[in-house]
Scaffold this active site. Structure first.
Site, PDB file in Angstrom:
ATOM      1  N   ASN A  10       7.642   0.140  -0.595  1.00 49.49           N
ATOM      2  CA  ASN A  10       7.902  -1.060  -1.387  1.00 49.49           C
ATOM      3  C   ASN A  10       7.171  -0.907  -2.715  1.00 49.49           C
ATOM      4  OD1 ASN A  10       8.061  -3.604  -2.476  1.00 49.49           O
ATOM      5  ND2 ASN A  10       6.813  -4.606  -0.887  1.00 49.49           N
ATOM      6  N   LYS A  12       7.238  -2.797  -5.203  1.00 51.47           N
ATOM      7  CA  LYS A  12       6.908  -4.106  -5.799  1.00 51.47           C
ATOM      8  C   LYS A  12       7.315  -4.094  -7.282  1.00 51.47           C
ATOM      9  CE  LYS A  12       3.381  -4.520  -2.317  1.00 51.47           C
ATOM     10  NZ  LYS A  12       2.184  -5.147  -1.847  1.00 51.47           N
ATOM     11  N   HIS A  94       8.506 -11.083   2.467  1.00 53.75           N
ATOM     12  CA  HIS A  94       7.242 -10.423   2.132  1.00 53.75           C
ATOM     13  C   HIS A  94       6.195 -11.485   1.797  1.00 53.75           C
ATOM     14  CE1 HIS A  94       4.219  -8.105   0.059  1.00 53.75           C
ATOM     15  NE2 HIS A  94       4.689  -7.062   0.714  1.00 53.75           N
ATOM     16  N   GLU A  96       4.053 -11.710  -0.428  1.00 50.86           N
ATOM     17  CA  GLU A  96       3.965 -12.091  -1.846  1.00 50.86           C
ATOM     18  C   GLU A  96       5.065 -13.087  -2.201  1.00 50.86           C
ATOM     19  OE1 GLU A  96       3.814  -8.061  -3.240  1.00 50.86           O
ATOM     20  OE2 GLU A  96       1.838  -7.908  -2.304  1.00 50.86           O
ATOM     21  N   GLU A 168       2.795  -7.475   8.728  1.00 50.59           N
ATOM     22  CA  GLU A 168       1.949  -7.219   7.568  1.00 50.59           C
ATOM     23  C   GLU A 168       0.897  -8.318   7.445  1.00 50.59           C
ATOM     24  OE1 GLU A 168       3.975  -4.572   4.543  1.00 50.59           O
ATOM     25  OE2 GLU A 168       4.654  -6.566   4.070  1.00 50.59           O
ATOM     26  N   GLY A 174      -2.659  -4.691  -0.002  1.00 51.93           N
ATOM     27  CA  GLY A 174      -3.202  -4.386  -1.330  1.00 51.93           C
ATOM     28  C   GLY A 174      -4.708  -4.529  -1.422  1.00 51.93           C
ATOM     29  N   SER A 214      -2.152  -1.755   3.328  1.00 45.23           N
ATOM     30  CA  SER A 214      -3.125  -0.708   3.002  1.00 45.23           C
ATOM     31  C   SER A 214      -2.933   0.567   3.819  1.00 45.23           C
ATOM     32  CB  SER A 214      -4.560  -1.239   3.137  1.00 45.23           C
ATOM     33  OG  SER A 214      -4.784  -2.275   2.194  1.00 45.23           O
TER      34      SER A 214
HETATM   35  P1  PGA Z   1      -0.005  -2.148   0.387  1.00 43.70           P
HETATM   36  O1  PGA Z   1       1.252  -3.132   0.464  1.00 43.70           O
HETATM   37  O2  PGA Z   1       0.385  -0.888   1.137  1.00 43.70           O
HETATM   38  O3  PGA Z   1      -0.231  -1.902  -1.076  1.00 43.70           O
HETATM   39  O4  PGA Z   1      -1.144  -2.842   1.045  1.00 43.70           O
HETATM   40  C1  PGA Z   1       2.021  -3.216   1.624  1.00 43.70           C
HETATM   41  C2  PGA Z   1       3.154  -4.170   1.427  1.00 43.70           C
HETATM   42  O5  PGA Z   1       2.974  -5.155   0.708  1.00 43.70           O
HETATM   43  O6  PGA Z   1       4.248  -3.978   1.977  1.00 43.70           O
END
Ligand code: PGA
Length: 253
Positions: A10, A12, A94, A96, A168, A174, A214
């Site tokens: 992803n 983003k 997601h 976010e 997640e 992140g 992460s």
């Molecule tokens: P990240 O994001 O690997 O940067 O923690 C994972 C995600 O949001 O799918």
């Protein structure tokens, strides 16, 4: 049939055209485990470009969609348009989207229904916040997020092969704070149990439940050993060459 390992990247809202090309070209030139399903999800404006540039065997996903086919919804993209563009996958729910853009459970559920109606495959993201985990509510929250989707889409079993569930934990996204293998396995196992009792035993066995938050080349091999962990949704590390190591982590399982 054993569940095929699944790794999605992803991106983003990251990368300019040249960066995206570099990432895609690197993937195209790399040996990727043929027994792992691989997908990348660039920003919407680059979807068609990536679709045309990426080698066969790597799939492409939109990062979001709206729940209507068309109309006066400025800035949104419909599942119909995604399907029409030859993009077979969409990420929905997601964290976010949930926390920054108001995608509450009912909105997520409507988007899943709309995407299914257009024949899209879905990565459905679920997960708890740190406060919810500390309050011991993790499993309750994840089950509630799944319940909302179940209520909206009806007979999930018929479409279970088109829905990958991504667990997640919000606190792991992140942040560099990855869930331990045991923490991930607990939620994945519970999710599979939820599927068995609410969707069906066969669907529970067949559904890929992947982990996100992460994930890196360093931690992916241990996570991949967990019996109910069927792959990863990778954010930050999917922009880097180590994404290839994560894709191939299943080989080391
Ligand atoms: P990240 O994001 O690997 O940067 O923690 C994972 C995600 O949001 O799918």
């Amino acid at each position: 049939m054993p569940r095929k390992f699944f790794v999605g990247g992803n991106f983003k809202m990251n990368g300019l055209l040249a960066d995206i090309d570099r990432i895609v070209d690197h993937l195209n030139a790399s040996h990727l485990d043929p027994n792992t399903e691989v997908l990348i999800s660039p920003p919407a404006i680059y979807l068609l470009h990536v679709r045309d540039r990426v080698k066969k065997g790597i799939e492409v996903a939109a990062q979001n969609c709206y729940s209507e086919k068309q109309g006066a919804f400025t800035g949104e993209i419909s599942p119909l348009q995604i399907a029409d563009s030859g993009i077979p996958w969409v990420i929905i729910g997601h964290s976010e989207r949930r926390t920054l853009f108001g995608d509450i459970d009912s909105v997520v559920a409507e988007k899943v229904r709309a995407a299914l109606e257009e024949g899209l495959n879905i990565i459905l993201c679920v997960g708890e916040t740190l406060a919810q985990r500390e309050a011991g509510e993790t499993l309750k929250i994840v089950e509630h997020q799944l319940d909302c989707v179940k209520r909206e889409i009806g007979p999930w079993a018929e479409v279970c092969h088109r829905i990958v569930i991504a667990y997640e934990p919000v606190w792991a996204i992140g942040t560099g704070k990855v869930a331990s293998a045991a923490q991930a396995q607990e939620v994945h196992a519970d999710t599979r149990t939820w599927l068995a009792s609410h969707v069906g035993k066969e669907a529970a066995e067949d559904t890929r439940i992947i982990y996100g938050g992460s994930v890196s080349a360093k931690n992916c091999v241990e996570l991949a050993t967990q019996p109910d962990l069927d792959g990863f949704l990778v954010g930050g590390a999917s922009l880097k060459p180590e994404f290839v190591d994560i894709i191939n982590s299943h080989l080391k399982k």
